[in-house]
Design a protein around this motif. Structure first.
Motif, mmCIF file in Angstrom:
data_model
loop_
_atom_site.group_PDB
_atom_site.id
_atom_site.type_symbol
_atom_site.label_atom_id
_atom_site.label_comp_id
_atom_site.label_asym_id
_atom_site.label_seq_id
_atom_site.Cartn_x
_atom_site.Cartn_y
_atom_site.Cartn_z
ATOM 1 N N PRO A 126 0.828 -1.214 0.000
ATOM 2 C CA PRO A 126 0.000 0.000 0.000
ATOM 3 C C PRO A 126 0.860 1.261 0.000
ATOM 4 O O PRO A 126 1.930 1.300 0.613
ATOM 5 N N PHE A 127 0.359 2.302 -0.672
ATOM 6 C CA PHE A 127 1.158 3.504 -0.851
ATOM 7 C C PHE A 127 1.254 4.348 0.422
ATOM 8 O O PHE A 127 2.351 4.705 0.865
ATOM 9 N N LEU A 128 0.098 4.669 1.036
ATOM 10 C CA LEU A 128 0.084 5.647 2.120
ATOM 11 C C LEU A 128 0.807 5.164 3.365
ATOM 12 O O LEU A 128 1.603 5.910 3.956
ATOM 13 N N ASN A 129 0.553 3.958 3.799
ATOM 14 C CA ASN A 129 1.114 3.513 5.078
ATOM 15 C C ASN A 129 2.385 2.684 4.941
ATOM 16 O O ASN A 129 3.019 2.341 5.946
ATOM 17 N N ARG A 130 2.807 2.353 3.716
ATOM 18 C CA ARG A 130 4.032 1.572 3.546
ATOM 19 C C ARG A 130 5.030 2.236 2.595
ATOM 20 O O ARG A 130 6.157 2.528 2.980
ATOM 21 N N ARG A 131 4.603 2.495 1.370
ATOM 22 C CA ARG A 131 5.557 2.992 0.379
ATOM 23 C C ARG A 131 5.956 4.452 0.605
ATOM 24 O O ARG A 131 7.133 4.802 0.498
ATOM 25 N N LEU A 132 4.973 5.325 0.929
ATOM 26 C CA LEU A 132 5.288 6.733 1.131
ATOM 27 C C LEU A 132 6.237 6.953 2.310
ATOM 28 O O LEU A 132 7.261 7.637 2.158
ATOM 29 N N PRO A 133 5.961 6.390 3.507
ATOM 30 C CA PRO A 133 6.927 6.555 4.607
ATOM 31 C C PRO A 133 8.297 5.986 4.263
ATOM 32 O O PRO A 133 9.320 6.551 4.655
ATOM 33 N N SER A 134 8.304 4.881 3.511
ATOM 34 C CA SER A 134 9.575 4.278 3.130
ATOM 35 C C SER A 134 10.366 5.183 2.191
ATOM 36 O O SER A 134 11.590 5.328 2.326
ATOM 37 N N MET A 135 9.679 5.813 1.239
ATOM 38 C CA MET A 135 10.350 6.728 0.313
ATOM 39 C C MET A 135 10.979 7.900 1.058
ATOM 40 O O MET A 135 12.120 8.291 0.787
ATOM 41 N N ILE A 136 10.229 8.452 2.011
ATOM 42 C CA ILE A 136 10.747 9.575 2.799
ATOM 43 C C ILE A 136 11.951 9.131 3.632
ATOM 44 O O ILE A 136 12.991 9.804 3.669
ATOM 45 N N ALA A 137 11.819 7.974 4.281
ATOM 46 C CA ALA A 137 12.906 7.464 5.120
ATOM 47 C C ALA A 137 14.157 7.177 4.301
ATOM 48 O O ALA A 137 15.278 7.512 4.720
ATOM 49 N N ASN A 138 13.994 6.583 3.119
ATOM 50 C CA ASN A 138 15.148 6.276 2.272
ATOM 51 C C ASN A 138 15.891 7.542 1.861
ATOM 52 O O ASN A 138 17.126 7.576 1.820
ATOM 53 N N LYS A 139 15.130 8.589 1.546
ATOM 54 C CA LYS A 139 15.750 9.850 1.149
ATOM 55 C C LYS A 139 16.516 10.469 2.305
ATOM 56 O O LYS A 139 17.660 10.927 2.144
ATOM 57 N N VAL A 140 15.899 10.474 3.482
ATOM 58 C CA VAL A 140 16.550 11.056 4.665
ATOM 59 C C VAL A 140 17.810 10.271 5.024
ATOM 60 O O VAL A 140 18.873 10.850 5.297
ATOM 61 N N ILE A 141 17.713 8.944 5.028
ATOM 62 C CA ILE A 141 18.869 8.108 5.369
ATOM 63 C C ILE A 141 20.007 8.336 4.385
ATOM 64 O O ILE A 141 21.175 8.434 4.772
ATOM 65 N N SER A 142 19.678 8.420 3.095
ATOM 66 C CA SER A 142 20.713 8.629 2.077
ATOM 67 C C SER A 142 21.434 9.953 2.291
ATOM 68 O O SER A 142 22.667 10.030 2.186
ATOM 69 N N VAL A 143 20.669 11.014 2.593
ATOM 70 C CA VAL A 143 21.276 12.330 2.790
ATOM 71 C C VAL A 143 22.143 12.356 4.053
ATOM 72 O O VAL A 143 23.267 12.862 4.043
ATOM 73 N N VAL A 144 21.628 11.780 5.137
ATOM 74 C CA VAL A 144 22.339 11.843 6.416
ATOM 75 C C VAL A 144 23.596 10.983 6.404
ATOM 76 O O VAL A 144 24.654 11.405 6.879
ATOM 77 N N THR A 145 23.504 9.769 5.862
ATOM 78 C CA THR A 145 24.645 8.848 5.898
ATOM 79 C C THR A 145 25.602 9.044 4.733
ATOM 80 O O THR A 145 26.756 8.618 4.806
ATOM 81 N N GLY A 146 25.123 9.658 3.638
ATOM 82 C CA GLY A 146 25.963 9.817 2.466
ATOM 83 C C GLY A 146 26.033 8.579 1.591
ATOM 84 O O GLY A 146 26.756 8.548 0.594
ATOM 85 N N VAL A 147 25.289 7.524 1.950
ATOM 86 C CA VAL A 147 25.214 6.297 1.148
ATOM 87 C C VAL A 147 23.865 6.316 0.442
ATOM 88 O O VAL A 147 22.823 6.082 1.058
#
Length: 321
Positions: A126-147
């Protein structure tokens, strides 16, 4: 080369037999020796019984059973510990990861990568409760960790054995393994992986895990950047706080001494005192952190570096050291 496939299991009784049959078919077609490590994370259904039956019939299956539910990170860590392969692959137990992707991952590993991470580019959730939070988290993790990865949450990954041996997992840090591995110089690749809809059972994850991801991300960032030098982060915060407090206090002292301006009715006085105390506390925390780091490394004989390989005769190296 021996391949170990680690699969955390928690209340997946309907998925276990079809997952094993499909995975076994893929592994039997590979040229490599293999084993499957199932980690039962305190399941309350018949998952453990089914795993025990499989293990009784297949000597290449290892079953690790927890006394209670400890979480996926603990299950991953136990799987890494009991796996004996040169390369370790991880899969979810819900059959949403496709075992037929494993040959592609192993081919990528053969190009010289230490870790290959899956990207569920057509995720069946599902988009709202699974994919959307995951997309946001992946972006934040990538920016913070540099990976920069598209999908930190994909369980389908392959690792060289030494990568898993050098990583200690706590909390819910299994999703940060690529970032942690990158911190010790691992070469990482990401490939698109097939993602299938869940056929049986229900997801064990909810929207609340996004908050846990943020907290774990703070820990990972601190460990990656300041794990061996905590005084650099706490000391800088302490110097900034104490410096600002000292300047405010100095200005107010000059105003009181030379211009007769009263101090009793000025909130800035309290702010200056607070900032000075905070500066002392931050620096003290940094010094205590330095003591902890030294105790951790020296008491266990753990170096603060990671060696990829050593060239030269063993006896000559030992003599020089």
């Amino acid at each position: 080369m021996k391949l170990s496939v680690v699969i955390p299991i928690y209340n997946e009784e309907e998925n276990i037999n079809p997952l094993y049959a499909e995975l076994k078919g893929v592994l039997n077609n590979l040229e490599h020796e293999h084993e499957i490590v199932f980690v039962d994370d305190g399941s309350s259904d018949s998952s453990l019984v089914l795993l025990e039956n499989i293990q009784a019939q297949d000597k290449n299956v290892v079953v690790v059973s927890f006394r209670r539910n400890f979480g996926q990170t603990a299950a991953m860590s136990a799987g890494f510990h009991y796996a004996s392969g040169d390369v370790i692959a991880t899969l979810d137990g819900d059959m949403q990861n496709d075992p037929h992707d494993l040959p592609m991952f192993l081919a990528k590993m053969a190009e010289g990568y230490d870790l290959v991470s899956g990207w569920r580019h057509k995720r069946q959730d599902p988009f709202l409760n699974r994919r959307l939070p995951s997309m946001i988290a992946n972006k934040v993790i990538s920016v913070v960790t540099g990976v920069h990865l598209h999908d930190y949450g994909c369980t389908l990954k392959t690792f060289n054995k030494e990568i898993t041996q050098g990583i200690n997992l706590y909390g819910e840090m299994h999703r940060f393994i690529p970032a942690i591995a990158s911190g010790v110089g691992s070469k990482i690749a990401e490939v698109q992986a097939n993602h299938r809809p869940r056929r049986f059972g229900a997801s064990k994850y909810g929207i609340s895990r996004t908050l846990r991801v943020v907290l774990d991300l703070m820990t990972v960032k601190f460990l990656l950047s300041y794990g061996t030098r905590p005084i650099h982060v706490f000391g800088m915060l302490g110097m900034a706080s104490g410096g600002i407090g000292f300047i405010i206090a100095l200005i107010m002292t000059i105003q009181r001494t030379f211009f007769g301006r009263p101090l009793a009715d000025r909130p800035l006085l309290l702010l200056a005192v607070l900032l000075l105390f905070m500066g002392v506390q931050f620096i003290s925390m940094g010094l205590l952190g330095e003591l902890q780091v030294r105790t951790y490394h020296e008491s266990q004989g753990k170096p603060i570096y990671v060696v990829r390989k050593v060239l030269g005769k063993r006896e000559e190296i030992d003599h020089r050291s």
